[in-house]
Write a protein that holds these residues in place. Structure first.
Motif, mmCIF file in Angstrom:
data_model
loop_
_atom_site.group_PDB
_atom_site.id
_atom_site.type_symbol
_atom_site.label_atom_id
_atom_site.label_comp_id
_atom_site.label_asym_id
_atom_site.label_seq_id
_atom_site.Cartn_x
_atom_site.Cartn_y
_atom_site.Cartn_z
ATOM 1 N N GLU A 174 36.457 -3.413 -13.331
ATOM 2 C CA GLU A 174 37.468 -2.541 -12.719
ATOM 3 C C GLU A 174 37.227 -2.410 -11.212
ATOM 4 O O GLU A 174 38.162 -2.501 -10.408
ATOM 5 C CB GLU A 174 37.415 -1.165 -13.389
ATOM 6 N N ARG A 175 35.982 -2.212 -10.837
ATOM 7 C CA ARG A 175 35.650 -2.079 -9.406
ATOM 8 C C ARG A 175 35.994 -3.358 -8.642
ATOM 9 O O ARG A 175 36.598 -3.305 -7.573
ATOM 10 C CB ARG A 175 34.163 -1.750 -9.249
ATOM 11 N N MET A 176 35.597 -4.496 -9.188
ATOM 12 C CA MET A 176 35.827 -5.758 -8.493
ATOM 13 C C MET A 176 37.321 -6.080 -8.401
ATOM 14 O O MET A 176 37.777 -6.686 -7.424
ATOM 15 C CB MET A 176 35.068 -6.880 -9.190
ATOM 16 N N GLN A 234 39.673 -3.767 -8.080
ATOM 17 C CA GLN A 234 40.142 -2.904 -6.995
ATOM 18 C C GLN A 234 39.842 -3.520 -5.630
ATOM 19 O O GLN A 234 40.643 -3.428 -4.699
ATOM 20 C CB GLN A 234 39.475 -1.530 -7.084
ATOM 21 N N ILE A 235 38.682 -4.144 -5.510
ATOM 22 C CA ILE A 235 38.275 -4.751 -4.239
ATOM 23 C C ILE A 235 39.065 -6.032 -3.974
ATOM 24 O O ILE A 235 39.389 -6.350 -2.831
ATOM 25 C CB ILE A 235 36.758 -5.040 -4.258
ATOM 26 N N GLY A 236 39.390 -6.758 -5.064
ATOM 27 C CA GLY A 236 40.085 -8.026 -4.909
ATOM 28 C C GLY A 236 39.145 -9.206 -4.837
ATOM 29 O O GLY A 236 39.417 -10.192 -4.152
ATOM 30 N N LEU A 237 38.044 -9.114 -5.560
ATOM 31 C CA LEU A 237 37.066 -10.198 -5.621
ATOM 32 C C LEU A 237 36.756 -10.522 -7.077
ATOM 33 O O LEU A 237 36.798 -9.641 -7.942
ATOM 34 C CB LEU A 237 35.752 -9.795 -4.923
ATOM 35 N N GLY A 238 36.425 -11.796 -7.331
ATOM 36 C CA GLY A 238 35.989 -12.175 -8.660
ATOM 37 C C GLY A 238 34.554 -11.746 -8.887
ATOM 38 O O GLY A 238 33.830 -11.399 -7.952
ATOM 39 N N PHE A 239 34.147 -11.751 -10.161
ATOM 40 C CA PHE A 239 32.781 -11.348 -10.482
ATOM 41 C C PHE A 239 32.148 -12.407 -11.360
ATOM 42 O O PHE A 239 32.646 -12.730 -12.441
ATOM 43 C CB PHE A 239 32.753 -9.998 -11.189
ATOM 44 N N GLU A 240 31.031 -12.941 -10.906
ATOM 45 C CA GLU A 240 30.297 -13.946 -11.665
ATOM 46 C C GLU A 240 28.835 -13.528 -11.742
ATOM 47 O O GLU A 240 28.117 -13.586 -10.741
ATOM 48 C CB GLU A 240 30.412 -15.315 -10.991
ATOM 49 N N MET A 245 32.099 -0.339 -2.218
ATOM 50 C CA MET A 245 31.131 -1.428 -2.187
ATOM 51 C C MET A 245 31.227 -2.275 -3.457
ATOM 52 O O MET A 245 31.433 -1.749 -4.553
ATOM 53 C CB MET A 245 29.710 -0.876 -2.051
ATOM 54 N N ARG A 246 31.051 -3.590 -3.293
ATOM 55 C CA ARG A 246 31.084 -4.490 -4.443
ATOM 56 C C ARG A 246 29.861 -4.279 -5.331
ATOM 57 O O ARG A 246 28.828 -3.764 -4.878
ATOM 58 C CB ARG A 246 31.174 -5.944 -3.980
ATOM 59 N N ALA A 247 29.957 -4.699 -6.568
ATOM 60 C CA ALA A 247 28.845 -4.545 -7.513
ATOM 61 C C ALA A 247 27.882 -5.722 -7.404
ATOM 62 O O ALA A 247 28.303 -6.847 -7.109
ATOM 63 C CB ALA A 247 29.382 -4.456 -8.934
ATOM 64 N N PRO A 248 26.598 -5.498 -7.644
ATOM 65 C CA PRO A 248 25.641 -6.608 -7.654
ATOM 66 C C PRO A 248 25.951 -7.614 -8.762
ATOM 67 O O PRO A 248 26.448 -7.247 -9.828
ATOM 68 C CB PRO A 248 24.297 -5.921 -7.907
ATOM 69 N N MET A 249 25.643 -8.872 -8.500
ATOM 70 C CA MET A 249 25.829 -9.940 -9.494
ATOM 71 C C MET A 249 24.628 -10.039 -10.421
ATOM 72 O O MET A 249 24.704 -10.641 -11.486
ATOM 73 C CB MET A 249 26.042 -11.279 -8.781
ATOM 74 N N SER A 250 23.505 -9.479 -9.994
ATOM 75 C CA SER A 250 22.286 -9.507 -10.806
ATOM 76 C C SER A 250 22.126 -8.191 -11.558
ATOM 77 O O SER A 250 22.920 -7.253 -11.392
ATOM 78 C CB SER A 250 21.070 -9.779 -9.918
ATOM 79 N N ARG A 251 21.107 -8.122 -12.361
ATOM 80 C CA ARG A 251 20.880 -6.945 -13.192
ATOM 81 C C ARG A 251 20.598 -5.709 -12.351
ATOM 82 O O ARG A 251 19.764 -5.747 -11.437
ATOM 83 C CB ARG A 251 19.711 -7.214 -14.140
ATOM 84 N N MET A 252 21.249 -4.604 -12.658
ATOM 85 C CA MET A 252 21.016 -3.348 -11.945
ATOM 86 C C MET A 252 19.960 -2.522 -12.690
ATOM 87 O O MET A 252 20.141 -1.338 -12.946
ATOM 88 C CB MET A 252 22.321 -2.567 -11.797
#
Length: 508
Positions: A102-104, A106-112, A404-411
């Motif tokens: 959902e966050r990504m 809103q930002i307009g970026l893909g998440f991998e 802010m975008r979310a980290p791609m690695s484990r949080m």
């Protein structure tokens, strides 16, 4: 044109990049993210240093994680100071979550989801690649400032280093330094006085106490061989990603002297090792210093001046320093003025002092017609931050409240088995984890003292023998004279006078 459209254009113009960049999120207006209004940080200005600040629980660590990930993807190595132990998750991909999607969106970026090349380093007895440096590499000036010595005491330290250079005595660890210090006012007192001048025992006593204080914080584990080569921080993996070097500091949070000692020595070594490169398309290395207040809280004036000098000069080597702390006021003004990128998470106004700090913080950011900065600072949510950077021409970008975008690695942290596997797979572990204790000043001076003592003992023994021998000869001679009656007659006055009388008659 609506206010939102004008703001979007304002952001797009202010954050337009011709070269490579990192996208940290999307700009927000009235608490809502504008999808596609990306906040971008030019890669070529990331050696201008930065700040990540905000109250506990507002997302500072995740912002640090995002920057580290994206720098790695761009081929820029990173060094992280992990005092809380929550950054090891960079070595494993994110498990994903609907809120992240959902966050990504809103930002307009893909998440991998992605893992990153991670090297675990340590200053203590924890698992990881051991970081060490020799006393000689510190040099007399840096060591004196870390110990917070007076001018007279600094002079003594300089003499100690000069003596070791002149006599080819390696200063590797703290026991070497302490031994030479004791020798200067003990067995070697006359030697030092003749060649370097008199050294006060009270001054050496003060220096020794400060060295012991440093040892009590664990510095004896840090000083020694094999010295860590800072060029090993700039490795790139076979996919072209920069290594993320994580220094585990969870067990030295209560030892700020050791932490500041290490940080200052590392920065000094990097500055002296890396070549000048001026402004380039990308930095050589980015350092994130978490809980940065630990460096400055107990630093002496001389130490602060040393840090300020390095911060001002090191960017020309392609090195960026990013301080992570709760409040910008934790950072000295002279250092704060050098920080080009600021990622400011929410601050909380519980007291009058908090409100004053928020007012001061707001004044550090560019004025914006779209925000009341003081109000935004207290209303930002988790994972939201005010961002101000430098554009490709070195000018401040527009202030942007950013989702802010979310980290791609484990949080989250690695499990113990995962961490053990990561450490075991290290290519640097074999190079640095064998402790070396070769012959140095401590052993050489002990040998010198033992030889001197042995020589003195031999001389005393020879003198004693000579004295005893002389006494026996004298006693023997007296005993022989008393026991021989012929000698007594021949040397008697009567005999001599008789002989002389006979001689006189003969002569006549």
């Amino acid at each position: 044109m609506s206010n939102a459209e004008a703001f979007r254009e304002h952001i797009e113009n202010g954050y337009r990049c011709k070269g490579d960049f990192i996208t940290v999120g999307a700009a927000m207006l009235n608490g809502e993210a504008l999808t596609g209004a990306h906040v971008k940080i030019p890669l070529e200005t990331m050696n201008r240093h930065g700040l990540i600040a905000g109250a506990t629980g507002t997302g500072k660590t995740k912002s640090l994680q995002v920057l580290a990930e994206n720098l790695s993807l761009k081929g820029v190595p990173v060094l992280l100071m992990d005092l809380k132990g929550d950054l090891s998750g960079l070595a494993q991909p994110s498990p994903g979550h609907p809120k992240i999607d959902e966050r990504m969106a809103q930002i307009g970026l893909g998440f991998e989801p992605s893992s990153f090349p991670v090297e675990v380093l340590t200053l203590s007895e924890q698992d990881g690649v051991k970081l060490r440096a020799t006393v000689s590499e510190f040099g007399p000036v840096l060591l004196s400032r870390i110990l917070d010595l007076s001018t007279v005491q600094e002079g003594i330290v300089a003499v100690i280093f000069k003596y070791c250079d002149d006599n080819k005595l390696p200063l590797l660890d703290l026991k070497d330094f302490k031994k030479v210090l004791q020798y200067a006012t003990g067995e070697g007192k006359e030697e030092f006085k003749k060649n370097y001048g008199r050294i006060s025992t009270s001054s050496t006593g003060t220096i020794l106490r400060k060295v012991i204080e440093l040892e009590q914080q664990g510095a004896d584990l840090f000083f020694g061989e094999k010295s860590f080569e800072v060029n090993d921080l700039t490795r790139i993996d076979d996919k072209g990603r920069g290594y993320i070097n994580i220094i585990r500091l969870t067990d030295i949070q209560d030892r700020p002297k050791l932490f500041s000692t290490f940080m200052l020595s590392l920065l000094a070594e990097i500055y002296s090792t890396f070549p000048e490169q001026g402004d380039s398309e990308r930095p050589e290395l980015i350092l994130f210093i978490d809980e940065a207040h630990l460096i400055f809280d107990q630093a002496s004036k001389a130490l602060l001046e040393q840090i300020e000098g390095i911060v001002k000069l090191i960017r020309s080597k392609g090195i960026g320093l990013y301080f992570v702390t709760q409040n910008p006021t934790d950072i000295p003004n002279e250092v704060l003025a050098q920080l080009g990128l600021k990622v400011q998470h929410a601050l909380r106004a519980f007291t009058a002092r908090d409100r004053k700090a928020i007012k001061l913080t707001a004044e550090n950011y560019p004025i914006s017609e779209y925000y009341d900065t003081k109000e935004v600072l207290t209303s930002l949510g988790i994972g939201e931050a005010l961002v101000s950077a430098l554009d490709e021409k070195g000018r401040p970008t527009p202030l942007a409240a950013t989702l802010m975008r979310a980290p791609m690695s484990r949080m989250d942290i690695l499990t113990d088995p995962e961490l053990a596997d990561l450490v075991a797979a290290s290519k640097l572990r074999e190079k640095y984890n064998e402790a070396i204790d070769r012959e140095s000043a401590y052993e050489m001076l002990n040998e010198k003292i033992e030889k001197a003592e042995a020589e003195a003992a031999r001389e005393e023994e020879a003198e004693a023998r000579a004295k005893a021998s002389g006494t026996r000869r004298s006693s023997s001679s007296r005993r022989s004279t008393r026991m021989n009656p012929v000698v007594k007659v021949l040397t008697s006055a009567t005999f001599i006078r008789g002989v002389l009388g006979v001689l006189k008659k003969v002569i006549r």
